[in-house]
Design a protein around this motif. Structure first.
Motif: not given
Length: 299
Positions: A61-67, A71-73, A202-215
């Motif tokens: 989850t932390r990896e996806r959030v960092d990712e 992308h956000r930056e 788009n990649q940021m949104i996808e990474a956050y979505r994956e982070a939510d699913d894994i969380r």
């Protein structure tokens, strides 16, 4: 998800009640203690595995959030550059518009905006000349055609001379076209950077979505871990309670043995006193009586 293992016990009272502790035999309690100990160890292993899976999922989850943050930056940096190029583009377009406006005003002053431009006049003259050379015309028609050609040539020459005499007009046109071309470059850059920013978005949104699913999966695993750990704790508590009861029984047995030994010593002493009295009365004693007197210290 956690392995399919039935875990329903969460308190020691569900495993063994106070009444059962008092009523069960020592052998039954020893058997229960072994069962509780083994089940506790099994549940602790299950809890440990689930905790490890939960920690792995939290790490992912932390990896996806960092990712997502990365992308956000990048998106924000690109959007800043988009705004910079937009600002320059707008300034250049405004400048180009001013220059083209000056061109139109100058043309109006020179009366060059009336009628057709040089290129159109040149094409019309060439078409009329071609018609004169290729078509058979009456004398009147040909004279009329020649007059048209002359009028067009005069108009063309008049406009050309005015343009040649006025260098500012050409300079304004050249400068305006250069500025507009530069603005177009910045517009292309805006489009390119905006596309790149959108990809990172788009990649940021996808990474956050994956982070939510894994969380969510990690949270479920944590609940499974708590369930196993609580059950392990309940079995441990039941094991401790049984062990305590066994120690109480051992202590009681020891006390009973002490009482029994004391009672036997008292009986032996009384018997020895009786034998000793008989001995003093002159009664003949057998070997066993003599041994008892000797053991009691009377001889």
């Amino acid at each position: 998800m956690a392995e399919e293992i039935e875990i329903s016990v969460s308190s020691a009272d569900e495993l063994i009640t106070d009444e059962q502790l008092q009523d069960k035999s020592k052998g039954q309690l020893i058997k229960n203690a072994g069962q509780f100990r083994d089940r506790r160890n099994e549940l602790n292993q299950i809890a440990s595995k689930r905790a490890s899976k939960r920690d792995d999922l939290n790490a992912k989850t932390r990896e996806r959030v960092d990712e997502a943050q990365d992308h956000r930056e990048k998106r924000d940096t690109l959007n800043e550059r988009v705004q910079e190029h937009k600002s320059v583009r707008n300034e250049l377009n405004a400048k180009a518009n001013e220059l083209f406006e000056k061109v139109e005003n100058l043309k109006s002053d020179l009366e060059l905006d009336e009628g057709k431009d040089l290129e159109q006049l040149k094409e019309e003259i060439e078409e009329l000349e071609f018609k004169q050379q290729t078509e058979v015309l009456s004398a009147d028609d040909e004279r009329e055609l020649i007059e048209k050609i002359e009028d067009k040539r005069d108009e063309y020459q008049d406009k050309k001379e005015k343009l040649d005499e006025n260098n500012d007009l050409e300079e304004y046109v050249d400068e305006a076209e250069e500025v507009r071309a530069e603005a177009s470059k910045h517009h292309d850059k805006v489009t390119e950077l905006a596309d790149r920013a959108q990809k990172h978005h788009n990649q940021m949104i996808e990474a956050y979505r994956e982070a939510d699913d894994i969380r969510d999966e990690a949270d479920e695993m944590h609940e499974d871990f708590v369930e196993a750990q609580e059950s392990a704790d309940a079995h441990h508590e039941a094991f401790v309670r049984v062990q305590k009861r066994l120690r109480e029984l051992d202590k009681k047995e020891e006390e009973d043995r002490k009482d029994e030994r004391a009672e036997k010593r008292e009986e032996a002493r009384e018997e020895a006193e009786e034998i000793y009295e008989r001995f003093k009365d002159g009664e003949t004693l057998d070997t066993e009586d003599l041994r008892k007197l000797q053991k009691s210290g009377h001889l």
